[in-house]
Design an enzyme around this catalytic site. Structure first.
Site, PDB file in Angstrom:
ATOM      1  N   HIS A  66      27.984  20.562  75.404  1.00 53.26           N
ATOM      2  CA  HIS A  66      27.636  19.749  73.993  1.00 53.26           C
ATOM      3  C   HIS A  66      26.264  19.977  73.656  1.00 53.26           C
ATOM      4  CE1 HIS A  66      31.842  18.374  73.909  1.00 53.26           C
ATOM      5  NE2 HIS A  66      31.556  17.927  75.123  1.00 53.26           N
ATOM      6  N   HIS A  91      18.485  14.788  75.778  1.00 57.29           N
ATOM      7  CA  HIS A  91      19.201  15.841  75.484  1.00 57.29           C
ATOM      8  C   HIS A  91      18.771  16.254  74.129  1.00 57.29           C
ATOM      9  CE1 HIS A  91      21.359  12.569  73.775  1.00 57.29           C
ATOM     10  NE2 HIS A  91      21.438  13.469  72.746  1.00 57.29           N
ATOM     11  N   HIS A  93      19.425  18.407  70.191  1.00 56.79           N
ATOM     12  CA  HIS A  93      20.416  18.975  69.153  1.00 56.79           C
ATOM     13  C   HIS A  93      19.788  19.853  68.149  1.00 56.79           C
ATOM     14  CE1 HIS A  93      23.131  15.447  69.472  1.00 56.79           C
ATOM     15  NE2 HIS A  93      22.190  14.827  69.934  1.00 56.79           N
ATOM     16  N   GLU A 104      19.408  15.900  63.731  1.00 55.17           N
ATOM     17  CA  GLU A 104      20.412  14.967  63.365  1.00 55.17           C
ATOM     18  C   GLU A 104      20.247  13.987  62.301  1.00 55.17           C
ATOM     19  OE1 GLU A 104      22.746  13.347  67.109  1.00 55.17           O
ATOM     20  OE2 GLU A 104      24.029  14.961  66.173  1.00 55.17           O
ATOM     21  N   HIS A 117      16.740  13.513  71.837  1.00 54.77           N
ATOM     22  CA  HIS A 117      17.146  11.913  72.194  1.00 54.77           C
ATOM     23  C   HIS A 117      16.854  11.806  73.456  1.00 54.77           C
ATOM     24  CE1 HIS A 117      19.964  12.517  68.613  1.00 54.77           C
ATOM     25  NE2 HIS A 117      18.454  11.889  68.264  1.00 54.77           N
ATOM     26  N   THR A 198      26.045   9.692  68.751  1.00 47.04           N
ATOM     27  CA  THR A 198      26.418  10.846  67.504  1.00 47.04           C
ATOM     28  C   THR A 198      27.562  11.865  67.987  1.00 47.04           C
ATOM     29  OG1 THR A 198      24.714  12.292  68.168  1.00 47.04           O
ATOM     30  CG2 THR A 198      23.927  10.632  66.496  1.00 47.04           C
ATOM     31  N   THR A 199      28.006  11.399  69.268  1.00 46.26           N
ATOM     32  CA  THR A 199      28.971  12.242  69.780  1.00 46.26           C
ATOM     33  C   THR A 199      30.207  11.160  70.007  1.00 46.26           C
ATOM     34  OG1 THR A 199      28.177  12.022  71.768  1.00 46.26           O
ATOM     35  CG2 THR A 199      27.404  13.996  70.922  1.00 46.26           C
TER      36      THR A 199
HETATM   37  N1  LIG Z   1      23.016  11.637  70.252  1.00 50.68           N
HETATM   38  S1  LIG Z   1      23.364  10.681  71.454  1.00 50.68           S
HETATM   39  O1  LIG Z   1      24.636   9.725  70.804  1.00 50.68           O
HETATM   40  O2  LIG Z   1      22.451   9.946  72.004  1.00 50.68           O
HETATM   41  C1  LIG Z   1      24.318  11.580  72.717  1.00 50.68           C
HETATM   42  C2  LIG Z   1      24.651  13.036  72.675  1.00 50.68           C
HETATM   43  F1  LIG Z   1      24.204  13.573  71.353  1.00 50.68           F
HETATM   44  C3  LIG Z   1      25.173  13.690  73.682  1.00 50.68           C
HETATM   45  F2  LIG Z   1      25.464  14.755  73.569  1.00 50.68           F
HETATM   46  C4  LIG Z   1      25.380  13.030  74.940  1.00 50.68           C
HETATM   47  S2  LIG Z   1      26.012  14.218  76.183  1.00 50.68           S
HETATM   48  O3  LIG Z   1      24.788  14.950  76.444  1.00 50.68           O
HETATM   49  O4  LIG Z   1      26.323  13.251  77.405  1.00 50.68           O
HETATM   50  C5  LIG Z   1      27.146  15.040  75.574  1.00 50.68           C
HETATM   51  C6  LIG Z   1      28.337  13.997  75.658  1.00 50.68           C
HETATM   52  O5  LIG Z   1      28.510  13.105  75.094  1.00 50.68           O
HETATM   53  C7  LIG Z   1      25.344  11.585  75.014  1.00 50.68           C
HETATM   54  N2  LIG Z   1      25.497  10.973  76.089  1.00 50.68           N
HETATM   55  C8  LIG Z   1      25.859   9.490  76.341  1.00 50.68           C
HETATM   56  C9  LIG Z   1      26.893   9.079  75.684  1.00 50.68           C
HETATM   57  C10 LIG Z   1      28.268   9.758  76.301  1.00 50.68           C
HETATM   58  C11 LIG Z   1      28.166   9.204  77.672  1.00 50.68           C
HETATM   59  C12 LIG Z   1      26.874   9.094  78.584  1.00 50.68           C
HETATM   60  C13 LIG Z   1      26.865   8.761  79.793  1.00 50.68           C
HETATM   61  C14 LIG Z   1      25.555   8.834  80.483  1.00 50.68           C
HETATM   62  C15 LIG Z   1      24.542   9.100  79.877  1.00 50.68           C
HETATM   63  C16 LIG Z   1      24.547   9.359  78.573  1.00 50.68           C
HETATM   64  C17 LIG Z   1      25.461   9.209  77.782  1.00 50.68           C
HETATM   65  C18 LIG Z   1      24.690  11.001  73.992  1.00 50.68           C
HETATM   66  F3  LIG Z   1      24.015   9.657  74.189  1.00 50.68           F
HETATM   67 ZN   LIG Z   2      21.974  12.975  70.737  1.00 51.53          ZN
END
Ligand SMILES: NS(=O)(=O)c1c(F)c(F)c(S(=O)(=O)CCO)c(N[C@H]2CCCc3ccccc32)c1F
Ligand SMILES: [Zn+2]
Length: 263
Positions: A66, A91, A93, A104, A117, A198-199
């Site tokens: 992702h 990570h 976008h 985003e 982010h 956002t996911t």
């Molecule tokens: N935009 S966003 O909301 O910040 C956001 C993302 F867009 C995003 F792609 C990720 S991901 O890369 O893990 C891809 C799958 O969710 C995260 N991870 C978070 C939430 C999911 C579980 C998890 C577990 C451990 C560490 C981080 C996270 C994410 F928070």
């Molecule tokens: Zn993000």
């Protein structure tokens, strides 16, 4: 969790089927509309603790299908927020190779080329991010707008490894570096609001801080981000490029966006 994508039959308009919170309130991202912003003098400059990682430190850079994510040690943390928030990962976008528009959050409708982010969890109240993930005061995510312009040497500290994680599930070890160098100079100017992941699972558990000022990377660096990665595994016959991995902006649900700056 189940499979979800940014396009097609598992795209964002279908997320609510398996992830009900994605259709709920307080969703992210949002558009920062000038008339909805309210200056709050209590919003202090963000304080970064232990962001200057030793090069002896090993971080894991991975393609999770992702996004590209960089693991961060939990001793890195934020101060000056209602609680202490410890780092978990960062990570990105982004848009596509010929459309550098993939942030985003948007500012008065303007979408930036990309957005970084930095995901943190409330370590005053929860032992790890998995427990904190669905708690209303569980997470704090810092957003940094990215525009195409000047070359940014700090980004090459991990971009130089990106060709080694072309496919979903691939990981490489990256030497630690000063994560502060990825952020804009002004940590005192930012947007602040209550929102969500956002996911999927889209939990409304995020205290969002999005810095007002973008950072720049070169077109070549942007293309490294937008043209190298695939959302498919290496052994799959048809490689699926990972691009346009941004969620559309969501309804405000009469939320207020606070800003730490006045003009
Ligand atoms: N935009 S966003 O909301 O910040 C956001 C993302 F867009 C995003 F792609 C990720 S991901 O890369 O893990 C891809 C799958 O969710 C995260 N991870 C978070 C939430 C999911 C579980 C998890 C577990 C451990 C560490 C981080 C996270 C994410 F928070
Ligand atoms: Zn993000």
């Amino acid at each position: 969790g189940g499979k979800w994508t940014y396009e097609g039959p598992d795209g964002e308009h279908h997320w609510t089927r398996n992830y009900p919170f994605c259709g709920g309130a307080f969703q992210s991202p949002i558009n920062f509309q000038p008339e909805l912003l309210r200056f709050d003098p209590n919003l202090l400059p963000i304080q970064l603790q232990d962001y200057n990682l030793s090069s002896k430190e090993q971080l894991t850079l991975s393609n999770n299908g992702h996004s590209v994510q960089l693991s961060l040690p939990s001793r890195m943390h934020l101060a000056g927020l209602p609680y202490q928030y410890s780092a978990a990962q960062l990570h990105f976008h982004w848009g596509s190779s010929n459309m550098p528009a993939g942030s985003e959050h948007t500012v008065n409708g303007k979408q930036f080329a990309a957005e970084m982010h930095l995901v943190h969890f409330n370590s005053d109240k929860y032992p790890n991010i998995s427990i904190a993930l669905d708690k209303s005061d569980g997470l704090a995510v810092m957003g940094v707008f990215i525009e195409v312009g000047e070359h940014n040497p700090a980004f090459n500290q991990f971009l130089k490894y990106i060709k080694g994680i072309k496919y979903k599930g691939q990981k490489v070890q990256v030497a630690g570096f000063n994560i502060r160098e990825l952020l804009p100079a002004r940590l005192d100017e930012y947007y602040r609001y209550d929102g969500s992941l956002t996911t999927p699972p889209c939990y409304p558990s995020v205290l969002w801080t999005v810095f007002r000022n973008p950072v720049s990377i070169s077109l070549r660096q942007y293309l490294d981000l937008a043209t190298v990665l695939c959302s498919s595994h290496a052994q799959e016959s048809a490689p699926k490029p990972l691009l346009g991995n941004y969620r559309k902006t969501q309804l405000m649900d009469n939320r207020v966006v606070l800003v730490s700056f006045q003009q």
